[in-house]
Design a protein around this motif. Structure first.
Motif, PDB file in Angstrom:
ATOM      1  N   VAL A 160       8.289   1.058  -3.454  1.00 10.27           N
ATOM      2  CA  VAL A 160       7.475   0.460  -2.496  1.00 10.27           C
ATOM      3  C   VAL A 160       6.770   0.912  -0.987  1.00 10.27           C
ATOM      4  CG1 VAL A 160       7.170  -1.856  -1.056  1.00 10.27           C
ATOM      5  CG2 VAL A 160       7.518  -1.823  -3.613  1.00 10.27           C
ATOM      6  N   ALA A 161       8.807   1.527  -0.388  1.00 10.04           N
ATOM      7  CA  ALA A 161       7.807   2.396   0.594  1.00 10.04           C
ATOM      8  C   ALA A 161       6.800   3.167   0.542  1.00 10.04           C
ATOM      9  CB  ALA A 161       9.267   2.989   0.923  1.00 10.04           C
ATOM     10  N   PHE A 162       7.298   4.033  -0.381  1.00  9.29           N
ATOM     11  CA  PHE A 162       6.825   5.546  -0.646  1.00  9.29           C
ATOM     12  C   PHE A 162       5.158   5.175  -0.497  1.00  9.29           C
ATOM     13  CE2 PHE A 162       5.169   8.931  -3.705  1.00  9.29           C
ATOM     14  CZ  PHE A 162       5.202   9.701  -2.994  1.00  9.29           C
ATOM     15  N   LEU A 163       4.300   4.322  -2.013  1.00  8.05           N
ATOM     16  CA  LEU A 163       3.392   3.776  -2.033  1.00  8.05           C
ATOM     17  C   LEU A 163       2.365   3.205  -1.319  1.00  8.05           C
ATOM     18  CD1 LEU A 163       3.492   3.216  -5.919  1.00  8.05           C
ATOM     19  CD2 LEU A 163       2.244   5.689  -4.860  1.00  8.05           C
ATOM     20  N   LEU A 164       3.186   2.231  -0.035  1.00  8.93           N
ATOM     21  CA  LEU A 164       2.648   1.746   1.152  1.00  8.93           C
ATOM     22  C   LEU A 164       1.988   2.612   1.932  1.00  8.93           C
ATOM     23  CD1 LEU A 164       1.660  -1.312   2.054  1.00  8.93           C
ATOM     24  CD2 LEU A 164       3.779  -0.819   3.581  1.00  8.93           C
ATOM     25  N   LEU A 165       3.187   3.680   2.751  1.00 10.84           N
ATOM     26  CA  LEU A 165       2.682   4.553   3.503  1.00 10.84           C
ATOM     27  C   LEU A 165       1.636   5.462   2.588  1.00 10.84           C
ATOM     28  CD1 LEU A 165       6.730   5.123   4.889  1.00 10.84           C
ATOM     29  CD2 LEU A 165       4.368   3.443   5.696  1.00 10.84           C
ATOM     30  N   LEU A 166       1.670   5.798   1.978  1.00 15.12           N
ATOM     31  CA  LEU A 166       0.648   6.872   0.888  1.00 15.12           C
ATOM     32  C   LEU A 166      -1.213   5.904   1.217  1.00 15.12           C
ATOM     33  CD1 LEU A 166       2.009   8.983  -2.208  1.00 15.12           C
ATOM     34  CD2 LEU A 166       1.631   9.210   0.510  1.00 15.12           C
ATOM     35  N   GLN A 167      -0.791   4.763   0.908  1.00  9.47           N
ATOM     36  CA  GLN A 167      -1.631   4.126   0.868  1.00  9.47           C
ATOM     37  C   GLN A 167      -2.522   3.829   2.077  1.00  9.47           C
ATOM     38  OE1 GLN A 167      -0.590   0.143  -1.710  1.00  9.47           O
ATOM     39  NE2 GLN A 167      -1.236   1.497  -3.696  1.00  9.47           N
ATOM     40  N   MET A 168      -1.635   3.277   3.155  1.00 10.34           N
ATOM     41  CA  MET A 168      -1.811   3.514   4.528  1.00 10.34           C
ATOM     42  C   MET A 168      -2.495   4.787   5.098  1.00 10.34           C
ATOM     43  SD  MET A 168      -1.140   0.129   4.907  1.00 10.34           S
ATOM     44  CE  MET A 168      -1.258  -0.498   6.797  1.00 10.34           C
ATOM     45  N   ILE A 231       8.142   8.757   8.738  1.00 13.20           N
ATOM     46  CA  ILE A 231       6.909   9.281   8.729  1.00 13.20           C
ATOM     47  C   ILE A 231       6.437  10.277   8.958  1.00 13.20           C
ATOM     48  CG2 ILE A 231       5.449   8.727  10.861  1.00 13.20           C
ATOM     49  CD1 ILE A 231       7.348   6.577  11.907  1.00 13.20           C
ATOM     50  N   LEU A 232       7.280  11.442   9.107  1.00 12.38           N
ATOM     51  CA  LEU A 232       6.777  12.837   9.428  1.00 12.38           C
ATOM     52  C   LEU A 232       6.287  13.145   8.023  1.00 12.38           C
ATOM     53  CD1 LEU A 232       9.624  14.542  11.915  1.00 12.38           C
ATOM     54  CD2 LEU A 232       7.172  14.183  12.025  1.00 12.38           C
ATOM     55  N   PHE A 233       7.838  12.813   6.931  1.00 10.76           N
ATOM     56  CA  PHE A 233       6.787  13.240   5.996  1.00 10.76           C
ATOM     57  C   PHE A 233       5.861  12.719   4.940  1.00 10.76           C
ATOM     58  CE2 PHE A 233       6.749  11.934   0.696  1.00 10.76           C
ATOM     59  CZ  PHE A 233       7.506  13.580   0.814  1.00 10.76           C
ATOM     60  N   ILE A 234       5.654  12.323   5.566  1.00  8.16           N
ATOM     61  CA  ILE A 234       3.816  11.275   4.797  1.00  8.16           C
ATOM     62  C   ILE A 234       3.259  12.071   5.330  1.00  8.16           C
ATOM     63  CG2 ILE A 234       2.685   9.211   4.673  1.00  8.16           C
ATOM     64  CD1 ILE A 234       5.051   8.771   2.339  1.00  8.16           C
TER      65      ILE A 234
END
Length: 289
Positions: A160-168, A231-234
């Motif tokens: 959820v964290a991974f997909l949400l941040l990529l989508q945002m 955050i930096l990773f995304i």
């Protein structure tokens, strides 16, 4: 948590889709409708449990391999009787890596990063070589799909964290880029990418972090330093995955990898930053525990 993720993301996608429909922006509306379908499938797979989500990742892998194989056969002019054995070997190697992603990722990941660098900077003639295509399929796509499935072993929170941040990042970057984009950063690789778009994407990631500490508490127990690392990773690898596959398309002489997803193109057009970022995010998430 999963229900909150589903409701929040579906509401956002639905809002932008409805706005596009009212504004007669057909391409954006079609893109949004496709995202609604994909979001339902993703959340359904997560809700059904790890085996179902693993099957979901397998579908991403298989369709992605077929898309890549089709374009490499055309670009390198490999005869069909040679292409089929090569594809069979790639599928077998990809299946082995997918099944052993947890053990093998730490060893294969450096090779995957080398392959990414080669795709960026090598001449198009070398990138079109079937051998490179086979290595890219295994070292990037198979490793990414296997790592995505591996994330779900620890529950829905990392996925959820991974997909949400990529989508945002993608959504806000796209909106900001279309409205304010003036400063082109990679005109040869991806002409649509702009500094303004990346700033918008960063704002979207910041909003996503707030959601993951509130409505969708996937990061509620994570320290500020750990969340800063995410955050930096995304911002770095989420955007890099998109650029990597754009560079590959340029050198293969294609616009999209496929047409299975209206408004997006192929599976690899939509899941590019997911398969590229998943191995590194899995390592980061494990280190945070």
């Amino acid at each position: 948590m999963l229900l909150a993720f589903y409701i929040v993301t579906l509401a956002m996608i639905g809002f932008f889709t409805l706005t596009a429909l009212l504004g007669r922006k057909r391409e954006v509306a079609v893109r949004g409708l496709t995202l609604i379908v994909l979001q339902n499938l993703t959340c359904l797979a997560l809700w059904a449990g790890y085996p179902a989500f693993r099957f979901y990742a397998v579908l991403v892998l298989l369709i992605g391999l077929l898309e890549l194989a089709r374009h490499y056969q055309v670009a390198s002019k490999v005869r069909l009787r040679l292409a089929i054995p090569i594809l069979a070997l790639v599928v077998a190697a990809s299946a082995a890596l997918f099944l052993e992603a947890e053990r093998a990722s730490i060893y294969v990941l450096p090779a995957g990063l080398v392959l990414a660098g080669f795709a960026f900077w090598a001449p198009a003639s070398r990138v079109r070589n079937p051998l490179f295509g086979a290595l890219f399929a295994v070292g990037i796509i198979a490793l990414g799909a296997g790592s995505l499935a591996m994330l779900a072993q620890d529950g829905v929170a990392p996925v959820v964290a991974f997909l949400l941040l990529l989508q945002m990042n993608d959504a806000f970057g796209l909106l900001a880029g279309k409205k304010f984009g003036r400063t082109k950063l990679f005109p040869r690789i991806s002409p649509g990418k702009s500094l303004e778009g990346y700033i918008g994407g960063a704002a979207g990631v910041a909003a996503g972090i707030l959601m993951l500490n509130g409505w969708i508490p996937a990061l509620a127990d994570a320290s500020i330093s750990k969340q800063s690392a995410i955050i930096l990773f995304i911002l770095l690898f989420g955007n890099m995955g998109d650029l990597l596959f754009s560079a590959l398309k340029r050198k293969l002489g294609i616009k999209d990898f496929g047409s299975i997803l209206p408004g997006h193109g192929g599976i690899l057009d939509r899941y590019d930053n997911i398969v590229f970022g998943a191995p590194l995010f899995a390592i980061l998430w494990t280190a945070m525990q």
